[in-house]
Design an enzyme around this catalytic site. Structure first.
Site, PDB file in Angstrom:
ATOM      1  N   GLY A 231       0.848  -1.196   0.000  1.00 30.12           N
ATOM      2  CA  GLY A 231       0.000   0.000   0.000  1.00 30.12           C
ATOM      3  C   GLY A 231       0.874   1.233   0.000  1.00 30.12           C
TER       4      GLY A 231
ATOM      5  CB  CYS B  38       5.366  -4.251   0.082  1.00 36.44           C
ATOM      6  SG  CYS B  38       6.281  -2.778  -0.305  1.00 36.44           S
ATOM      7  CE1 TYR B  39       1.633   1.141   5.626  1.00 36.20           C
ATOM      8  CE2 TYR B  39      -0.212  -0.393   5.469  1.00 36.20           C
ATOM      9  CZ  TYR B  39       0.386   0.715   6.050  1.00 36.20           C
ATOM     10  OH  TYR B  39      -0.253   1.389   7.055  1.00 36.20           O
TER      11      TYR B  39
ATOM     12  CG  HIS C 119       5.435  -6.012  -4.675  1.00 37.85           C
ATOM     13  ND1 HIS C 119       4.199  -5.764  -4.147  1.00 37.85           N
ATOM     14  CD2 HIS C 119       6.196  -4.933  -4.376  1.00 37.85           C
ATOM     15  CE1 HIS C 119       4.191  -4.585  -3.559  1.00 37.85           C
ATOM     16  NE2 HIS C 119       5.396  -4.060  -3.682  1.00 37.85           N
TER      17      HIS C 119
ATOM     18  CD  GLU D 288       2.230  -8.560  -5.262  1.00 41.72           C
ATOM     19  OE1 GLU D 288       3.022  -9.310  -4.693  1.00 41.72           O
ATOM     20  OE2 GLU D 288       2.033  -7.377  -4.913  1.00 41.72           O
TER      21      GLU D 288
ATOM     22  CB  SER E 262     -23.407  -7.600 -25.909  1.00 45.13           C
ATOM     23  OG  SER E 262     -22.285  -8.176 -25.286  1.00 45.13           O
ATOM     24  N   GLY E 263     -22.776 -10.601 -27.439  1.00 42.20           N
ATOM     25  CA  GLY E 263     -21.712 -11.244 -28.198  1.00 42.20           C
ATOM     26  C   GLY E 263     -20.404 -11.212 -27.431  1.00 42.20           C
ATOM     27  N   GLY E 264     -20.331 -10.414 -26.377  1.00 42.45           N
ATOM     28  CA  GLY E 264     -19.130 -10.346 -25.543  1.00 42.45           C
ATOM     29  C   GLY E 264     -19.070 -11.547 -24.615  1.00 42.45           C
ATOM     30  CB  VAL E 265     -16.171 -13.334 -23.158  1.00 41.21           C
ATOM     31  CG1 VAL E 265     -15.471 -12.239 -22.422  1.00 41.21           C
ATOM     32  CG2 VAL E 265     -15.968 -14.637 -22.425  1.00 41.21           C
ATOM     33  CG  ASP E 266     -17.648 -10.240 -19.202  1.00 39.30           C
ATOM     34  OD1 ASP E 266     -16.777 -11.124 -19.353  1.00 39.30           O
ATOM     35  OD2 ASP E 266     -17.374  -9.052 -18.998  1.00 39.30           O
ATOM     36  CB  SER E 267     -23.549 -10.861 -22.039  1.00 43.52           C
ATOM     37  OG  SER E 267     -23.204 -10.968 -23.389  1.00 43.52           O
ATOM     38  CB  ALA E 268     -21.180 -15.304 -24.292  1.00 41.01           C
TER      39      ALA E 268
ATOM     40  CE  LYS F 146     -13.326 -10.330 -20.342  1.00 43.88           C
ATOM     41  NZ  LYS F 146     -14.507  -9.478 -20.422  1.00 43.88           N
TER      42      LYS F 146
END
Ligand code: XMP
Length: 570
Positions: A112, A139-140, A226, A228, A280-286, A426
């Site tokens: 942070g 770190c922090y 870090h 990550e 909408s054809g996008g991955v999330d709504s699909a 995602k």
């Protein structure tokens, strides 16, 4: 996303561009569509289902990241999940009662921007120590542990930023199992540990940090670097050691388990109710629509609004995937003419966005009404959106509303939200999509803005210009896919500018459109770099566009990064 908006604010202060510049939205894929619906429903105040819903119920386990505001906090959660262990990010003031149901197996304290001496510097809640569960401070987070457990943190005389060579030394620890004796790590800190808390040992050091990794026999650890970020190549091994060897996790966070569990939960939640979703054809709504369909079959109806600003074959491909291959109930509405007539004469990018947003809601509501009584609205909200709206104190909808100037929308719909993906990243959504049998083409689709080609046509949108752009964009997409570059690029597309230039074809002079090609690499659209496409790919794109699209006689490649440019041209 928060950072993106902060950046915009700073940029405006310095360069004083027009107020229009502030209305860009750092959303990708089809989030915008669901956000329009969220605005229409006026759902402000509706709280998400309890987080515990996300974890497969068999053997519940989770690692909790206490977020001290590092830009890498979400990345820590992602890395832990890549180890197949469920992980959530919470703020330092989250009460134990909210965390206990997740069955935490350990805590990670994030980095942070703060300094432990500052007044009101965020500290770790006492329950993390009282729980006697393993703790890893990064770190922090490490400085917080040191400060709270009786060690000493001092302001660093010089800020250490960048690569450092870590040497294992002092006491052996399972945290560093399978990590080489010396390995590169990524440092980014000002303050440093001057004295460890009582009973802590040094586990590793660098030239500049004698206490680069510390730990005690109560399974409390601190890392000055870090683990990550990709610049720490052994970071994943260290995090894996923490979650498996130290916290004793089983690793039951798989997308297969997630799907099995979600199906039961959706069935329970929806009962005999009816659900609508916007495709909408996008991955999330699909993915969200397919998952729900798998759970409750024809109780879900998808509404697919074609606003006329879609790319070539997009409508057919989306429709075929869902209707013909998956047998889903789809209401397809071709509203292109309606959108086009409202966009007639409009050249301002933000007005275009506003009109498309409003009209989308109108069409969606009209179609929803025809379906009859509906109980739920399915939305493809993802975990980063949840975190962003929680940390900004406002809903994503409110933000996009102000950024898009979408106002005065109807609020008649009284639907409950169904958001089965709200704890997924995602990449996890893509995995779920593949496991549900969605085609790779859809699962790996590059983000496409809600207003579609309307913001890739500079100036007024007309049917003729849309056709020209579709043809040029088709070539870009085709060549990028043929060169196997599609997945490496965040986005690649064509823009139809309003510039005409002189050319020569055979014996004739031409006066045709200038098309720009844009291809960028990015992790999150907050920043982006222009892609160094091979010359021969660029040459093929240019040749094919001028040969296949008669209205175009010149092609340029956009070689600006973001910032200072944006990804889209409008
Ligand atoms: P910019 O152009 O701001 O874009 O660098 C960042 C990301 O957001 C997408 N984008 C939009 N997405 N509605 C959307 O749904 C919009 O109005 C919009 N404007 C930009 C853009 O494609 C990129 O991925």
């Amino acid at each position: 996303m928060v950072i993106y908006f902060q950046y915009m604010a700073k940029g405006r202060a310095k360069s004083k561009p027009s107020p229009k510049a502030s209305r860009r939205v750092a959303t990708s894929g089809d989030i915008e569509v669901s956000t329009y619906l969220e605005i229409a429903k006026e759902i402000g105040g509706v709280q998400p289902a309890a987080a515990k819903e996300a974890i497969p119920s068999g053997e519940r386990e989770a690692i909790i990241v206490i977020d001290f505001g590092s830009q890498y906090s979400l990345l820590i959660a992602r890395r832990v999940r890549e180890c197949q262990v469920y992980c959530e990010l919470v703020s330092a003031d989250t009460p134990w009662e909210k965390i206990a149901p997740l069955n935490p197996k350990g805590f990670i304290l994030s980095g942070g921007p703060g300094s432990v001496y500052e007044t009101n510097a965020p500290m770790a809640p006492s329950y993390i120590y009282e729980s006697r569960l393993p703790i890893l401070g990064i770190c922090y987070g490490m400085q917080v542990i040191t400060h709270q457990m009786g060690g000493r943190v001092a302001p660093g005389t010089k800020r250490e930023y960048g690569h450092a060579l870590l040497h294992l030394g002092g006491v052996d620890s399972p945290l560093f199992a399978n990590v080489p004796q010396s390995t590169a790590v990524w440092m980014s800190h000002g303050d440093k540990i001057e004295a460890m808390p009582p009973d802590f040992n040094v586990l590793a050091y660098t030239d500049n940090s004698p206490f680069a990794a510390i730990g005690n026999d109560k399974n409390i650890f601190g890392l000055q670097f870090h683990p990550e970020v990709v610049h720490t190549p052994e970071g994943k091994t260290i995090l894996k050691n923490f979650v498996y060897r130290i916290c004793g996790c089983q690793g039951n966070w798989t997308m297969g388990n997630f799907i099995t569990d979600s199906l039961t939960k959706i069935q329970k939640e929806v009962g005999k109710g009816k659900v609508i979703s916007a495709l909408s054809g996008g991955v999330d709504s699909a993915v969200v629509s397919t998952l729900i369909h798998k759970a409750i079959g024809d109780q879900i109806t998808c509404i697919f609004v074609n606003h006329g600003m879609l790319r070539r074959e997009e409508v057919e491909r989306t429709f075929n995937t869902f209707r013909l291959n998956m047998g889903m109930n789809i209401v397809y509405v071709d509203a292109s003419e309606r959108f086009l007539s409202r966009l007639k004469g409009v050249t301002d990018p933000e007005t275009k966005r506003k009109i498309i947003g409003e009209e989308f809601i109108n069409v969606f509501e009209e179609e929803a009404k025809k379906i009859g009584k509906v109980d739920f609205l399915a939305q493809g909200t993802l975990y980063p959106d949840v975190i962003e709206s929680a940390s900004s104190g406002s809903t994503a909808a409110a933000k996009i509303k102000s950024h898009h100037n979408v106002g005065g929308l109807p609020s008649k719909m009284t639907l409950k939200l169904l958001e089965p993906l709200r704890y997924l990243f995602k990449d996890e959504v893509r995995q779920v999509g593949l496991e549900l049998g969605l085609p790779e083409e859809m699962v790996w689709r590059q983000p496409f803005p809600g207003p579609g080609l309307a913001i890739r046509i500079i100036g007024e949108v007309t049917e003729e210009k849309l056709e020209i752009l579709r043809a040029a964009d088709w070539v870009v997409m085709n060549e990028i896919k043929k060169a196997k570059l599609y997945r490496q690029l965040w986005q690649s597309f064509a823009i139809l500018t309003d510039v005409h230039s002189v050319g020569v074809m055979g014996d004739y002079r031409t006066y045709g459109y200038l098309v720009a090609v844009r291809a960028v690499t990015s992790d999150d659209a907050m920043t982006a770099d222009w892609a160094r496409l091979p010359y021969d790919v660029l040459a093929r794109i240019s040749n094919r566009i001028v040969n296949e699209v008669p209205e175009v006689n010149r092609v340029v490649y956009d070689i600006t990064s973001k910032p200072p440019s944006t990804i889209e041209w409008e």
